[in-house]
Design an enzyme around this catalytic site. Structure first.
Site, PDB file in Angstrom:
ATOM      1  N   LYS A   1       6.518  -2.054   2.121  1.00 31.20           N
ATOM      2  CA  LYS A   1       5.320  -1.409   2.674  1.00 31.20           C
ATOM      3  C   LYS A   1       4.140  -2.357   2.508  1.00 31.20           C
ATOM      4  CE  LYS A   1       3.244   3.192   3.115  1.00 31.20           C
ATOM      5  NZ  LYS A   1       3.307   3.260   4.571  1.00 31.20           N
TER       6      LYS A   1
ATOM      7  N   LEU B   1      11.060   1.047   7.315  1.00 31.11           N
ATOM      8  CA  LEU B   1      10.535   1.532   6.041  1.00 31.11           C
ATOM      9  C   LEU B   1      11.255   2.845   5.735  1.00 31.11           C
ATOM     10  CD1 LEU B   1       8.324   1.106   3.811  1.00 31.11           C
ATOM     11  CD2 LEU B   1       7.083   2.912   5.006  1.00 31.11           C
TER      12      LEU B   1
ATOM     13  N   GLU C   1      12.175   2.284  14.397  1.00 30.06           N
ATOM     14  CA  GLU C   1      11.275   3.317  13.875  1.00 30.06           C
ATOM     15  C   GLU C   1      10.001   3.336  14.704  1.00 30.06           C
ATOM     16  OE1 GLU C   1       9.890   2.469   9.878  1.00 30.06           O
ATOM     17  OE2 GLU C   1       9.609   0.350  10.342  1.00 30.06           O
TER      18      GLU C   1
ATOM     19  N   TYR D   1       0.826  -1.199   0.000  1.00 32.89           N
ATOM     20  CA  TYR D   1       0.000   0.000   0.000  1.00 32.89           C
ATOM     21  C   TYR D   1       0.866   1.257   0.000  1.00 32.89           C
ATOM     22  CZ  TYR D   1       0.900   0.940   4.989  1.00 32.89           C
ATOM     23  OH  TYR D   1       1.498   1.247   6.187  1.00 32.89           O
TER      24      TYR D   1
END
Ligand code: PMP
Length: 282
Positions: free
Chosen positions: A145, A201, A177, A31
């Protein structure tokens, strides 16, 4: 509202997905979220290229070019009269009788995109937000992702239960993250964030901030830092498409630095706003 489904513009009520869609059953898909300011997409090409790359990494064949997608998404913004908000889009491996292995015959991916009105989070950007640290229990391909977001979902839920905006995840003693953001520290005027490898990411906002630092001669280090360095930082912030450059002013109920939004964080917020202005206008 009007949504985009497999290349067609249809009313949202008419958009239906089969119970054996692999996105629904396995989270087998990818996505993107693109910010829209002033009716225009921000950093769309970078997002759409990352979508292609995510697709390649898990062998989902996105049959649209970046150019094709851009035209379709611009039309989607137009049909929904979107001024400030986001476009959400996803591609799954399509509908096929349930089986873990990829379908043998060429099943077309299921593609859905829709818009949502969403203001810039101005109050949080001004005052900063609080956070907690949580263990990173996700897999080791966080560079994709993917729709498989259970680890991220559980991390975000912990933040919400602690009355916080975001969870800062760590593996061993290293900060990776946020649950849906990249994490940054500033120490002695050096800006630092985790290097872009398979444990995070590589955010489009992250890349923009690295670029802005390089152009504005702010020292930037793309290198993982420890929980200790996080706690000891002068300033901390997170970055994401929806949250932009978001100051973090407390971690685990302890103020970061002075407890006020940091000077460099504020500068980066302003530089980021200029980038938005250049690309999308007022
Ligand atoms: N890390 C994770 C896990 C994310 O889900 C996101 C996106 N919300 C980010 C980082 C930030 O990426 P971007 O700047 O491209 O939105």
């Amino acid at each position: 509202s009007i949504v985009l489904m497999n290349g067609e513009f249809i009313p949202r009520e008419e958009a239906k997905v089969d119970i054996e869609d692999r996105g629904y059953q396995f989270g087998d898909g990818i996505y993107e979220v693109i910010r829209v300011y002033n009716g225009k997409m921000f950093t769309a090409t970078q997002h759409l290229e990352r979508l292609q790359t995510s697709g390649e990494k898990i062998n989902i064949n996105i049959t649209y070019t970046v150019q094709n997608l851009t035209v379709l998404l611009e039309e989607l913004i137009h049909r929904n009269s979107l001024h400030t908000g986001i476009i959400y889009m996803q591609f799954t491996r399509g509908e096929s009788p349930r089986n873990h292995a990829y379908p043998i015959e060429t099943v077309p991916p299921t593609f859905v995109a829709y818009t949502k009105e969403l203001e810039r989070p101005v109050t949080s950007l001004e005052n900063g937000v609080s956070s907690i640290t949580v263990e990173d229990i996700r897999w080791s391909r966080c560079d994709i992702k993917s729709l498989n977001l259970l680890g991220n979902v559980m991390a975000k839920q912990k933040a919400v239960e602690a009355d916080c905006y975001e969870s800062i995840q760590y593996r061993e003693l290293t900060v990776t993250e946020g649950s849906s953001s990249n994490i940054w520290i500033v120490k002695d005027e050096v800006v630092q964030t985790h290097e872009a490898n398979s444990f995070i990411l590589n955010g489009i906002t992250r890349r923009k901030i690295v670029d802005v630092c390089q152009r504005r001669e702010i020292t930037i280090k793309e290198k993982a830092f420890s929980i200790e360095e996080l706690i000891d930082a002068d300033e901390v912030f997170l970055s994401s498409t929806t949250a932009e450059v978001m100051p973090i002013v407390a971690i685990n109920n302890v103020p970061v630095g002075s407890g006020e939004v940091g000077i460099i964080t504020r500068k980066l917020q302003n530089y980021f706003k200029e980038e938005i202005f250049v690309e999308c206008g007022e």
